[in-house]
Write an enzyme that holds these catalytic residues in place. Structure first.
Site, short mmCIF file in Angstrom:
data_model
loop_
_atom_site.label_atom_id
_atom_site.label_comp_id
_atom_site.label_asym_id
_atom_site.label_seq_id
_atom_site.Cartn_x
_atom_site.Cartn_y
_atom_site.Cartn_z
N LYS A 69 5.76 -5.59 0.71
CA LYS A 69 5.16 -4.75 1.75
C LYS A 69 4.90 -5.49 3.07
O LYS A 69 5.08 -4.93 4.14
CB LYS A 69 3.87 -4.12 1.23
CG LYS A 69 4.11 -3.16 0.06
CD LYS A 69 2.82 -2.58 -0.46
CE LYS A 69 2.84 -1.09 -0.27
NZ LYS A 69 1.62 -0.42 -0.70
N ASP A 106 0.07 5.06 3.23
CA ASP A 106 -0.99 5.04 2.20
C ASP A 106 -2.29 5.65 2.73
O ASP A 106 -2.99 6.37 2.02
CB ASP A 106 -1.27 3.61 1.73
CG ASP A 106 -0.18 3.09 0.80
OD1 ASP A 106 0.50 3.92 0.16
OD2 ASP A 106 -0.01 1.86 0.73
#
Ligand code: ATR
Length: 280
Positions: A69, A106
């Protein structure tokens, strides 16, 4: 010219545990889109090469999960403000002239999940208490601040990690001692577990809700099990709770729309498909 079938996937190492293929395939089938979404097991040293090669094979983009990520954000040609604020990417969109855009969904997934379950909820209602200071906490803090949280109390076992987040996110973050987390529920409108405690195979998050406001909303980013011991105790105390599965479902919406051209819905059929997914 031959017709191109849109492709996307999730890049991880390992990747067998990911529920993203089940999630996106449910939508592809539901909307009768001739596309494919595949798991891509990619070692860290291969990430840059793979990201350069995928668009040449018809990939429109990809999700990235652990351990990629942060690296994906660093390699990106463009990055959204929210990906920069979180310091990590989870959704990549390949650009027509080469390179890719890195986004992080997210935080919006977190907000959309709460709003779908409790339409009147907003982070602006009052102070929030966030437990944990890992990667997931960064997305939750960014989202709560973006949605107008007036104050965020942050409790973490390792205080130095909480301090690092307070330094990064500014004066609305107030560090509270991990051992006093229960007490600091007083006056909090939103209470969030972002630690891995309560996950299947892990110790529970052992907190009582005696000090919590009766109208506080309690949520957990852990969704295995769906009802964590933390959520069970909050519900026993009469508080409203929202489980963490919806965050996973909602974070996938912007990627699907960018790659496959249709904004998908998050509903019970999707929840069931993802829960029943056969994952490692
Ligand atoms: P993620 O990216 O999923 O948030 P992470 O970065 O490993 O994962 O963070 C895990 C979080 O769970 C951290 O807040 C961690 O606390 P520490 O920073 O003190 O490690 C928390 N956590 C994990 N196990 C814990 C335990 N046994 N007790 C208290 N907190 C725990």
């Amino acid at each position: 010219m031959s017709e191109t079938v849109p492709l996307a996937g999730v890049i991880g190492w390992p990747v067998g545990h990911s529920r993203s293929p089940a999630l996106h395939r449910h939508w592809l089938s539901r909307y009768s889109i001739r596309g494919h979404y595949v798991p891509l097991a990619v070692a860290p040293e291969d990430l840059a090469d793979v990201l350069a090669a995928l668009p040449r094979m018809g990939f429109r983009g990809a999700n990235v999960t652990l351990p990629h990520k942060e690296t994906a954000l660093a390699l990106a040609t463009e990055a959204s403000d929210r990906a920069r604020a979180i310091g990590a990417a989870n959704t990549l969109v390949f650009l027509p002239d080469g390179g890719f855009l890195a986004d992080n969904t997210d935080g919006v997934g977190f907000l959309s999940n709460l709003r779908q379950a409790q339409p009147r909820w907003t982070a602006a209602t009052g102070p929030a208490l966030v437990l944990g200071a890992g990667g997931a906490a960064r997305a939750v803090l960014a989202a709560l601040l973006d949605d107008g949280a007036p104050e965020i109390r942050l409790a973490n076992r390792t205080q130095a990690r909480a301090q690092a987040l307070a330094d990064a996110f500014g004066p609305k973050i107030r560090i509270v001692p991990w051992k006093a987390a229960g007490e600091t529920m007083r006056g909090a409108a939103t209470i969030v577990n972002t630690t891995s405690l309560g996950m299947a195979g892990q110790a529970p998050l052992d907190l009582g809700f005696d000090a919590a406001d009766p109208d506080a909303l309690v949520t957990d980013i852990v969704y295995q099990p769906l009802v964590t011991p933390f959520l069970a105790r909050a519900a026993e105390a009469g508080l409203a709770t929202v489980d963490g599965l919806g965050m996973l479902l909602h974070q996938a919406v912007p990627g699907f729309e960018a790659w496959f051209g249709r904004r998908p819905e998050v509903d019970d059929a999707l929840r069931r498909a993802v829960l029943e997914a056969d994952v490692a």
